[in-house]
Design an enzyme around this catalytic site. Sequence first.
Site: not given
Ligand code: NAD
Length: 454
Positions: A111, A184-185, A206, A240, A330
Amino acid sequence: MELLKKQRDFFTTQRTKNIAFRKKALKRLQKEIIEREDDIAEAIYKDFKKPKFETLAAETQFVLAELKLALRNIDIWARPERKAATLMNWPSSDWIYKEPYGAVLIIAPWNYPFQLAFAPLVGAVAAGNTVVVKPSEVTPNTAMIISEIVNAVFEPEHVAVVDGGVEVSQELLAERWDYIFFTGSTRVGQIVYESAAKHLTPVTLELGGKNPTIVDETASIDLAAKRITWGKFLNAGQTCIATDYILVHKSVKDKLVKALKRYITKSYGENIEDSPDFSRTVSQRHFEGLKAMLEGEEVLFGGDSNEDDNYLSPTLVNEPKLESKLMQGEIFGPILPVIAYETEADIERHIMNYGKPLATYIFSNRKSFQKKIIDRYSFGGGAINDTVIQITNEKLPFGGVGSSGIGAYHGKTSFDIFSHQKAIIKKANWFDAPLRYPPYNLSMKLVKKIKHLF
Ligand code: NAD
């Protein structure tokens, strides 16, 4: 894994312990980002039409500010920190040494694909670690430019990019790292934490959450609507710390909804699809997920879409049920539920329905109400009478709590999280207090009086 072995060998040479080496590397990164700022904006635009202003403000300039701060302060941050000594150890001088962990893995989301790869990287490199970054596969153009920049600036044994999706991420996570920084999530955060636990690797996680914005009956409604609209529809709601849902006192709900509609139109025009200032949903999968959330809901404003371009307009939804799809998790898109409350118990019922959010916002002119919400609920961080801006002060740690994350970073905190705090007492030899040595009969009387004998 060959790359990790190379990085470990390089770390063993002790070169990253040299502050001048770290500074040189960070300066090269600074120069490269400045030179390629337009290319970066173009790459992110190709991925999901993020407006150039938003890329400059929230991605490149954000990282450049972190770089500037690190370059200016690294000598002080890295210096051993002296602490007051205790009487029992007299004569001694007591210190905290900042030791790089070693091999760091950074996994980034899509994002803010540039900021969330490079902001932690700045801290990790400043603290003297080697780094492997895995950008998100969902934003391939940005992933490519991240790779190009890292390749141009660093030797791969110092910092390298590994591109790929879930499988690559899992392969990386199977290795033993000295620190893992994941953004990430919450769902994937749990997977990362489990992998890290196998090697007792420390982590920063995060994550996301369902961020409430509370608007009470004393709030300055017009300004509230303006600031909520900005923070929510920036990056098409894919932030996020954006508002996930609004809890508004029922006496001011209509006024707020009217003002929100007005500010959406003021920001993006009558034909939002043509606005150069509104991003797209990042992928067809995410677009369809958002559309599904709207099924059966009462749309107060917006709801327009174009699947050819993953376009979903800023959309206000009236009173979704707690058990609806929209309120299950979310939202992470341009959909904004507006829910009226009557009593503080209604607020509690909503907030406590979810894990601890990453952010909470309170619009109110009553200090007692602001304080009550801050004291009563646990959340990563937030703002009073504004949204999102808590991320802009590098002196404030940025991170979640509970299901929204573990640990925090930005500014000096980024340097600190990537450094092991090694406690060292330097003892002098010219005096040796007899108290701690056996036979203990002489010290027995003193032991209760003197704290911290050991
Ligand atoms: P995501 O968790 O799907 O992916 C994040 C990363 O993890 C990517 O690089 C992806 O390739 C990897 N990944 C995905 N599935 C995986 C798995 N099963 N095993 C290992 N690695 C895996 O998140 P997203 O869709 O890229 O981002 C959105 C989420 O991130 C939202 O929930 C958002 O709130 C959160 N976010 C948090 C912050 C923060 O600073 N706290 C900032 C930005 C986004």
